[in-house]
Design a protein around this motif. Structure first.
Motif, short mmCIF file in Angstrom:
data_model
loop_
_atom_site.label_atom_id
_atom_site.label_comp_id
_atom_site.label_asym_id
_atom_site.label_seq_id
_atom_site.Cartn_x
_atom_site.Cartn_y
_atom_site.Cartn_z
N LEU A 28 37.08 37.66 24.06
CA LEU A 28 37.47 37.06 22.79
C LEU A 28 38.88 37.47 22.37
CD1 LEU A 28 36.97 35.64 20.02
CD2 LEU A 28 35.92 37.78 19.26
N ASP A 29 39.14 38.79 22.36
CA ASP A 29 40.43 39.25 21.86
C ASP A 29 41.57 38.91 22.82
OD1 ASP A 29 38.87 40.19 19.84
OD2 ASP A 29 39.68 42.22 19.84
N GLU A 31 41.72 36.01 24.42
CA GLU A 31 42.04 34.62 24.05
C GLU A 31 42.85 34.57 22.77
OE1 GLU A 31 41.47 32.02 26.05
OE2 GLU A 31 40.81 33.60 27.40
N ILE A 32 42.48 35.40 21.80
CA ILE A 32 43.23 35.45 20.55
C ILE A 32 44.68 35.88 20.80
CG2 ILE A 32 43.46 36.75 18.38
CD1 ILE A 32 40.38 36.68 18.22
N LEU A 86 38.43 40.12 12.22
CA LEU A 86 38.09 39.11 13.22
C LEU A 86 36.58 38.93 13.37
CD1 LEU A 86 40.59 40.26 16.00
CD2 LEU A 86 40.90 38.41 14.36
N TRP A 202 48.76 33.39 10.99
CA TRP A 202 48.20 32.59 12.08
C TRP A 202 46.68 32.69 12.10
CZ3 TRP A 202 45.48 33.86 16.57
CH2 TRP A 202 45.39 32.85 17.54
N LEU A 203 46.13 33.89 11.91
CA LEU A 203 44.67 34.06 11.92
C LEU A 203 43.99 33.31 10.78
CD1 LEU A 203 44.34 37.86 12.82
CD2 LEU A 203 43.58 35.93 14.22
N ARG A 206 43.83 29.76 11.79
CA ARG A 206 42.83 29.54 12.85
C ARG A 206 41.40 29.68 12.29
NH1 ARG A 206 47.09 28.57 14.17
NH2 ARG A 206 46.28 26.65 13.26
N GLU A 207 41.24 30.49 11.27
CA GLU A 207 39.93 30.54 10.61
C GLU A 207 39.66 29.22 9.90
OE1 GLU A 207 36.86 32.18 10.76
OE2 GLU A 207 37.89 34.06 10.23
N LEU A 212 38.89 30.05 15.43
CA LEU A 212 38.28 31.36 15.57
C LEU A 212 36.76 31.27 15.75
CD1 LEU A 212 40.16 33.73 13.08
CD2 LEU A 212 39.95 34.00 15.55
N TRP A 215 36.09 30.38 19.35
CA TRP A 215 36.30 31.53 20.24
C TRP A 215 35.15 32.52 20.10
CZ3 TRP A 215 41.94 31.52 18.30
CH2 TRP A 215 42.73 30.69 19.12
N ARG A 216 34.69 32.76 18.87
CA ARG A 216 33.57 33.69 18.67
C ARG A 216 32.32 33.21 19.40
NH1 ARG A 216 35.16 33.42 12.92
NH2 ARG A 216 36.55 35.17 12.50
#
Length: 217
Positions: A28-29, A31-32, A86, A202-203, A206-207, A212, A215-216
């Motif tokens: 996951l991380d 990919e982030i 995250l 950015w996060l 993406r949320e 996100l 990806w999770r």
């Protein structure tokens, strides 16, 4: 001038956050980190670290940010800036189904052997919650469950994200907890406010756009 590479520290022993080798990590991380670096027009370079060395390696400038399931903790804020969270998790104990250690009181007895990832957040939890137990710090993290397999430990302390992976190959394990409520985030070098701000912006986007969440999953 071309943007400098984004150097990301990973322990590579904590799936599903990060595993593999620095040249071809996955999780996951990972990919982030790749997606964030691409959004900034920066190459990403992965640097292997160890949980006991993560904070000191970041402070020494070995990498620009640490990822891979890093738990938000006040002492780590002394060396870096945490991003927005995250993932949430909680510490849990795993014991063999036939064990007499069926609750927290039993596990808190003197001499009970608890294996845990060395140098990470969970070692601190183990020592704080079970001061009379015998804590067995193990490196790397993915070697921890072998202590149960080999009879070297009576219980292991892991978390709600990792426990199902270990139980999938050891269905006889009993789960106790969660004992904590933790958040995991990126830890950016304290002197790099620009990257910290860009990552948070950015996060949050993406949320909002669902990336996100994908990806999770």
């Amino acid at each position: 001038a071309a943007p400098t590479p984004l150097r990301v520290g990973l322990t590579l022993d904590y799936p599903p956050f990060s595993s593999g080798e620095p040249e071809s990590p996955h999780g996951l991380d990972v990919e982030i980190a790749r997606a964030f670096a691409a959004s900034q027009g920066r190459e990403v370079v992965f640097v292997r670290t160890r949980w006991p060395d993560l904070a000191s390696d970041l402070a020494a400038g070995r990498f620009d940010l640490a990822l891979g399931g890093v738990t938000v903790r006040p002492d780590r804020s002394l060396v870096g800036r945490f991003s927005v969270p995250l993932v949430e998790s909680g510490a849990v104990l795993l014991t063999p189904a036939g064990s007499s250690l069926h609750d927290l009181d039993a596990i808190a007895r003197a001499g009970v052997r608890i294996a845990v990832n060395a140098g990470g957040h969970l070692e601190r939890v183990a020592r704080a919650r079970f001061p009379r137990a015998r804590i067995l710090p193990i490196t790397p993290n993915d070697a921890v469950p072998a202590a149960l397999d080999e009879g070297a430990a009576d219980a292991v302390l892991t978390d709600t994200i990792e426990a199902p992976r270990w139980q999938a190959t050891r269905p006889a394990l009993r789960r106790i907890g969660p004992l904590t409520r933790d958040r995991k985030a990126a830890l950016v070098r304290a002197d790099d406010a620009d990257t910290a701000r860009a990552l948070d912006d950015w996060l949050l986007k993406r949320e909002a756009d669902g990336a996100l969440a994908r990806w999770r999953r």
